[in-house]
Every structure is written in structure tokens, then in C-alpha cells.
Motif scaffolding. Structure first.
Motif, mmCIF file in Angstrom:
data_model
loop_
_atom_site.group_PDB
_atom_site.id
_atom_site.type_symbol
_atom_site.label_atom_id
_atom_site.label_comp_id
_atom_site.label_asym_id
_atom_site.label_seq_id
_atom_site.Cartn_x
_atom_site.Cartn_y
_atom_site.Cartn_z
ATOM 1 N N THR A 180 -17.442 -4.155 2.138
ATOM 2 C CA THR A 180 -17.010 -3.929 0.762
ATOM 3 C C THR A 180 -18.165 -3.389 -0.071
ATOM 4 O O THR A 180 -19.289 -3.870 0.025
ATOM 5 N N PHE A 236 -8.846 7.107 7.575
ATOM 6 C CA PHE A 236 -7.571 7.022 8.288
ATOM 7 C C PHE A 236 -7.125 8.431 8.673
ATOM 8 O O PHE A 236 -6.744 9.226 7.819
ATOM 9 N N ASP A 244 -10.590 -8.531 1.478
ATOM 10 C CA ASP A 244 -10.080 -8.228 2.824
ATOM 11 C C ASP A 244 -8.922 -7.233 2.773
ATOM 12 O O ASP A 244 -7.852 -7.450 3.360
ATOM 13 N N VAL A 270 -8.529 -4.266 4.196
ATOM 14 C CA VAL A 270 -8.143 -3.626 5.458
ATOM 15 C C VAL A 270 -7.231 -4.556 6.255
ATOM 16 O O VAL A 270 -6.248 -4.122 6.865
ATOM 17 N N LEU A 310 -13.245 -7.346 10.952
ATOM 18 C CA LEU A 310 -12.977 -6.256 10.011
ATOM 19 C C LEU A 310 -13.980 -6.249 8.858
ATOM 20 O O LEU A 310 -14.383 -5.177 8.385
ATOM 21 N N HIS A 351 0.844 -1.196 0.000
ATOM 22 C CA HIS A 351 0.000 0.000 0.000
ATOM 23 C C HIS A 351 0.879 1.247 0.000
ATOM 24 O O HIS A 351 0.570 2.251 0.645
ATOM 25 N N TRP A 358 -3.896 -4.300 4.674
ATOM 26 C CA TRP A 358 -3.250 -3.047 5.088
ATOM 27 C C TRP A 358 -2.606 -3.211 6.461
ATOM 28 O O TRP A 358 -1.426 -2.895 6.656
ATOM 29 N N LEU A 411 -10.188 -0.690 13.222
ATOM 30 C CA LEU A 411 -9.113 -1.635 12.932
ATOM 31 C C LEU A 411 -8.198 -1.833 14.129
ATOM 32 O O LEU A 411 -7.632 -2.915 14.320
ATOM 33 N N TYR A 448 -15.824 -2.850 8.104
ATOM 34 C CA TYR A 448 -15.476 -2.164 6.858
ATOM 35 C C TYR A 448 -16.081 -2.942 5.681
ATOM 36 O O TYR A 448 -15.390 -3.688 4.986
ATOM 37 N N LEU A 477 -11.460 2.862 3.804
ATOM 38 C CA LEU A 477 -10.739 2.885 5.075
ATOM 39 C C LEU A 477 -10.501 4.340 5.468
ATOM 40 O O LEU A 477 -9.576 4.988 4.963
ATOM 41 N N THR A 506 -13.357 -1.001 -0.791
ATOM 42 C CA THR A 506 -13.580 -0.886 0.648
ATOM 43 C C THR A 506 -12.986 0.426 1.134
ATOM 44 O O THR A 506 -11.818 0.726 0.872
#
Length: 267
Positions: free
Chosen positions: A247, A256, A205, A207, A241, A12, A210, A146, A245, A254, A252
Motif C-alpha cells: 500500500t 491487470f 487489503d 487486492v 498479497l 469494483h 477484488w 494474485l 502489492y 493492481l 494500492t
């Protein structure tokens, strides 16, 4: 000590590099035409190279305490096209005291892993040249699902004895006003702000993918000698998760939040 996986972290890289660019955009001119720069917690070195783009004649040293991360920095080390130089060295931010003067000390998403990092600021600001800058950004989302779900799961009866003390605590990052006050008392002019990014992540999946590169690393390290337990924890956490979160057709989301600080030392 947490074991890091540079390849997983870099999956990422684009999203992780953007806050560093936003941080540097608020850093003004440095005292020297060929500045001395320290990148504290440089990781695999991919964003350290951005410093050479901004200050082509700079001598830049990236510091990290992870052998795995430092091994990846070797590809970036050496002379830079602008006449500067990139090098990398082992250092632990919990005890790193600069042995020379720097025009810029910068840290990207690392200080949240350094207990008591406020107490280190004094040594770092002292090492700045007059008019130099100390700049950092840290994730400011320890209360986000998370992290909260990871802590809750680690605190359950099945996992508490093995994982109860390994995760980052809720005070690993301070409130913006705490940083502002501390840096101002050290003789700096601080600029503090927060930004919440809305990352759209693709794949299955994402997240979990990440967090495997960052926040989940202490768990994966603690359970590395027991693959069955590791996989069981990851499966439980993955299911939590997925609910937190969901989809959507486009990916998805996230959210942050990050905290930024640029502190210029008096000239």
C-alpha cells in the motif's frame, strides 16, 4: 459449481466495466438496425445495460449459469428507452449453442471460466448473421501474483487435498496468436490486442477484496462448509498479497492485463 456473490463482485464495478467499454469501442456497425445481441456470461447484468445504450433498438439477452447473478439481473430486464428490450436467461457457455441468429455475440470476463472455449467458437460464429461480430475480453494475468500466490498456497501440504484441483489452470486463457488464428480460420476478420490497466484501489487489503469477487470464488466455494479453514486460507493469502502489492500513500496499485478480441464475420 462455483458460488458467486454479486454484491462482492460489484464492489469494483467501475474498474470491471471499463474493459467492456474499451471492447465495444472497437465493435463497428452491426448488420441490422434493430440488432439481436447475446451477452454470454452477463453476471449481474450491469454492463449488459451498456449494450442498450450503444444499440437502443436492440433485443439483448444476457446469459449466465449462476442463479445468484441472474437474480440480480431482474432489475435491468424489460423494455429499453430506445424501443429495444433486455432479457436474461440461464445458459452454460460450455454447451450453449445459439438457437437463432445474432448480429453480435459478446462476452465480458467470462470465457476464462469455460474450459475448451476455443471449441465453442465455431457454433457461435455460425450463429452470427453475415457481417455480424463476435467480441470478448478476458483477464490475461494468470501469471500475476494474485493468481500465482493463490495457486502456490493451494498446492501446499495443508491445502492440496482440498484445493489442488479447484483453481483456474495456467492454460485457461490462450496466447493472442492462438485466438487470431482460430477466428481467422472460422472466416472472421480478427482484431486482437492486450491492455494492462494500472488500477489504484483504496482501502485496507483491496487486492484481496477484488479477488474475493472473482478468482478466489472457487476456494471460498470449496471451503464453504468449513468456515474455520476458509478463514485460515484467506488470512494466509491476505498476508502474501500484502507483501506482493504494498500500500502506498495514494492507494494500492493492481496491474491487470486483459486480452481483447473483435472478430467480424464475412458479409
Amino acid at each position: 459449481m462455483t458460488t458467486w456473490d454479486p454484491a462482492q463482485y460489484l464492489r469494483h464495478a467501475g474498474h470491471r466495466a471499463r474493459p467492456f467499454a474499451d471492447l465495444l469501442a472497437r465493435v463497428g456497425d452491426l448488420p441490422a438496425a434493430a440488432p439481436r445481441i447475446a451477452d454470454l456470461g452477463c453476471g449481474p447484468g450491469n454492463v449488459t445495460t451498456v449494450l442498450a445504450d450503444r444499440w437502443p433498438a436492440a433485443h439483448i439477452t444476457g446469459y449466465d449459469n449462476s442463479p445468484e447473478m441472474l437474480a440480480r439481473t431482474e432489475a435491468h430486464a424489460g423494455p429499453t428507452p430506445g424501443g429495444g428490450r433486455l432479457d436474461f436467461a440461464h445458459a452454460d457457455a460450455t454447451e450453449w449453442t445459439p438457437a437463432q441468429t445474432y448480429d453480435l455475440i459478446v462476452s465480458n470476463a467470462a470465457l476464462q471460466w469455460v474450459p475448451g472455449h476455443l471449441d465453442r467458437f465455431g457454433d457461435w460464429v455460425t450463429a452470427l448473421a453475415p457481417g455480424g461480430t463476435f467480441a470478448f475480453q478476458v483477464p490475461d494475468n494468470i501469471d500475476a501474483p494474485l493468481h500465482a500466490l493463490m495457486r502456490e498456497l493451494a498446492g501446499t501440504a495443508r491445502w492440496k487435498s482440498r484445493l489442488g484441483e479447484v483453481l483456474r489452470r495456467e492454460d485457461s486463457v490462450h496466447a493472442p496468436g492462438v485466438y487470431l488464428d482460430h477466428l481467422a480460420r472460422l472466416g472472421c476478420a480478427p482484431d486482437i490486442w492486450q491492455t494492462t490497466y494500472q488500477h489504484i484501489l483504496p482501502g485496507e487489503d483491496p487486492v484481496l477484496d477484488w479477488v474475493k469477487g472473482t478468482g478466489l470464488r472457487p476456494v471460498l466455494t470449496a471451503l464453504s462448509d468449513d468456515p474455520e479453514a476458509r478463514d485460515a486460507f484467506v488470512a494466509e493469502y491476505r498476508d502474501l498479497l500484502r507483501e506482493a502489492y504494498p500500500t502506498k500513500a495514494y492507494g494500492t496499485v493492481l496491474p491487470f492485463r486483459r486480452l481483447f478480441a473483435v472478430a467480424r464475420k464475412e458479409a
